[in-house]
Scaffold this motif. Structure first.
Motif, PDB file in Angstrom:
ATOM      1  N   THR A   1     -49.852 -44.157 -83.726  1.00  0.00           N
ATOM      2  CA  THR A   1     -48.702 -43.279 -83.992  1.00  0.00           C
ATOM      3  C   THR A   1     -49.030 -42.051 -84.829  1.00  0.00           C
ATOM      4  O   THR A   1     -48.234 -41.113 -84.873  1.00  0.00           O
ATOM      5  CB  THR A   1     -47.587 -44.053 -84.729  1.00  0.00           C
ATOM      6  N   THR A   2     -50.180 -42.040 -85.499  1.00  0.00           N
ATOM      7  CA  THR A   2     -50.473 -40.999 -86.485  1.00  0.00           C
ATOM      8  C   THR A   2     -51.707 -40.190 -86.116  1.00  0.00           C
ATOM      9  O   THR A   2     -52.703 -40.741 -85.654  1.00  0.00           O
ATOM     10  CB  THR A   2     -50.677 -41.624 -87.877  1.00  0.00           C
TER      11      THR A   2
ATOM     12  N   SER B   1     -41.125 -29.411 -87.428  1.00  0.00           N
ATOM     13  CA  SER B   1     -41.415 -29.877 -86.081  1.00  0.00           C
ATOM     14  C   SER B   1     -40.711 -28.985 -85.068  1.00  0.00           C
ATOM     15  O   SER B   1     -39.584 -28.539 -85.285  1.00  0.00           O
ATOM     16  CB  SER B   1     -40.979 -31.332 -85.907  1.00  0.00           C
TER      17      SER B   1
ATOM     18  N   ASP C   1     -46.899 -37.811 -87.517  1.00  0.00           N
ATOM     19  CA  ASP C   1     -46.625 -38.952 -86.649  1.00  0.00           C
ATOM     20  C   ASP C   1     -45.991 -38.469 -85.351  1.00  0.00           C
ATOM     21  O   ASP C   1     -45.316 -37.434 -85.318  1.00  0.00           O
ATOM     22  CB  ASP C   1     -45.681 -39.945 -87.329  1.00  0.00           C
TER      23      ASP C   1
ATOM     24  N   SER D   1     -42.873 -35.978 -85.973  1.00  0.00           N
ATOM     25  CA  SER D   1     -41.939 -36.314 -87.041  1.00  0.00           C
ATOM     26  C   SER D   1     -41.731 -35.128 -87.983  1.00  0.00           C
ATOM     27  O   SER D   1     -42.539 -34.198 -88.049  1.00  0.00           O
ATOM     28  CB  SER D   1     -42.459 -37.512 -87.838  1.00  0.00           C
ATOM     29  N   ASP D   2     -40.624 -35.179 -88.709  1.00  0.00           N
ATOM     30  CA  ASP D   2     -40.294 -34.080 -89.617  1.00  0.00           C
ATOM     31  C   ASP D   2     -41.173 -34.041 -90.858  1.00  0.00           C
ATOM     32  O   ASP D   2     -41.271 -33.002 -91.520  1.00  0.00           O
ATOM     33  CB  ASP D   2     -38.821 -34.181 -90.042  1.00  0.00           C
ATOM     34  N   ASP D   3     -41.791 -35.170 -91.201  1.00  0.00           N
ATOM     35  CA  ASP D   3     -42.597 -35.222 -92.428  1.00  0.00           C
ATOM     36  C   ASP D   3     -44.039 -34.806 -92.166  1.00  0.00           C
ATOM     37  O   ASP D   3     -44.981 -35.530 -92.492  1.00  0.00           O
ATOM     38  CB  ASP D   3     -42.524 -36.615 -93.056  1.00  0.00           C
TER      39      ASP D   3
ATOM     40  N   SER E   1     -43.558 -39.869 -82.111  1.00  0.00           N
ATOM     41  CA  SER E   1     -42.634 -40.936 -81.730  1.00  0.00           C
ATOM     42  C   SER E   1     -42.697 -41.225 -80.232  1.00  0.00           C
ATOM     43  O   SER E   1     -43.243 -40.449 -79.452  1.00  0.00           O
ATOM     44  CB  SER E   1     -41.206 -40.538 -82.109  1.00  0.00           C
TER      45      SER E   1
END
Length: 207
Positions: free
Chosen positions: A91-92, A141, A65, A124-126, A67
């Protein structure tokens, strides 16, 4: 033991061999296979976002994702060179190959994102990154990209160009050439500013 001398097999199954597992659990490895890949963003000269990557492993798929901004597309980069299909929602970002191809280990630009909006855009971190056989790869990231409004006047035409000259025609098409539309009010001065044109025309039509 593997012989009468009491020797044992190493991790590669060689009797009295010297191969050992590295900190990543890989026999004979150099410790690089479990180093996380780093994925970041950088604003390029075209005003788009480069997704940068640095990976010691081949990449078979990715998803993350972004931001702050609204994504409008994804293309190019190492993903395109490897025949990946890359899709971007607002966003993705999702990248994969129908043919099982992969992005070789290394560093560079993974893909290029078009976007709308301002702010500090970050991945994003995920992050989800897949290796051979669908195995998950460690990923973190990296750098973010700060997108600022570079239009000094703050005035944009209907095409979103700073200090541009594009205006809407009577059919409401930006840069269009339609004339004499039904219920159109002739107001040449309105063309100087699309915002005032809309307001004046609506006022005229309302009587």
């Amino acid at each position: 033991t593997c012989d009468c001398a009491g020797n044992v097999e190493d991790c590669a199954g060689v009797c009295n061999g010297t191969a050992v597992e590295d900190e990543c659990g890989e026999c004979g490895g150099d410790g690089s296979s479990c180093v996380p890949g780093v994925y970041g963003l950088a604003l390029n000269d075209d005003g788009n976002l480069d997704v940068t990557f640095d990976s010691t492993n081949d990449i078979y798929g990715f998803q993350f994702d972004v931001s702050a901004v609204t994504l409008t597309g994804a293309s190019g980069g190492a993903a395109a060179d490897s025949g990946f299909t890359v899709q971007a929602s607002s966003t993705t970002v999702l990248g994969f190959s129908f043919l099982g191809s992969f992005i070789p280990a290394g560093s560079g630009v993974l893909t290029v994102l078009s976007f709308e909006g301002l702010g500090e855009a970050c991945i994003s971190d995920d992050i989800v990154v897949s290796g051979f056989g669908g195995d998950g790869l460690d990923a973190v990231s990296g750098e973010c990209a700060t997108i600022e409004d570079t239009c000094a006047s703050g005035i944009y035409d209907c095409a979103g160009v700073c200090d541009g000259t594009a205006v809407e025609d009577c059919a409401g098409e930006c840069g269009g050439s339609a004339e004499n539309c039904p219920d159109w009010v002739d107001c040449p001065n309105c063309y100087e500013n699309t915002a005032s044109m809309t307001a004046i025309v609506r006022d005229a039509l309302s009587g």
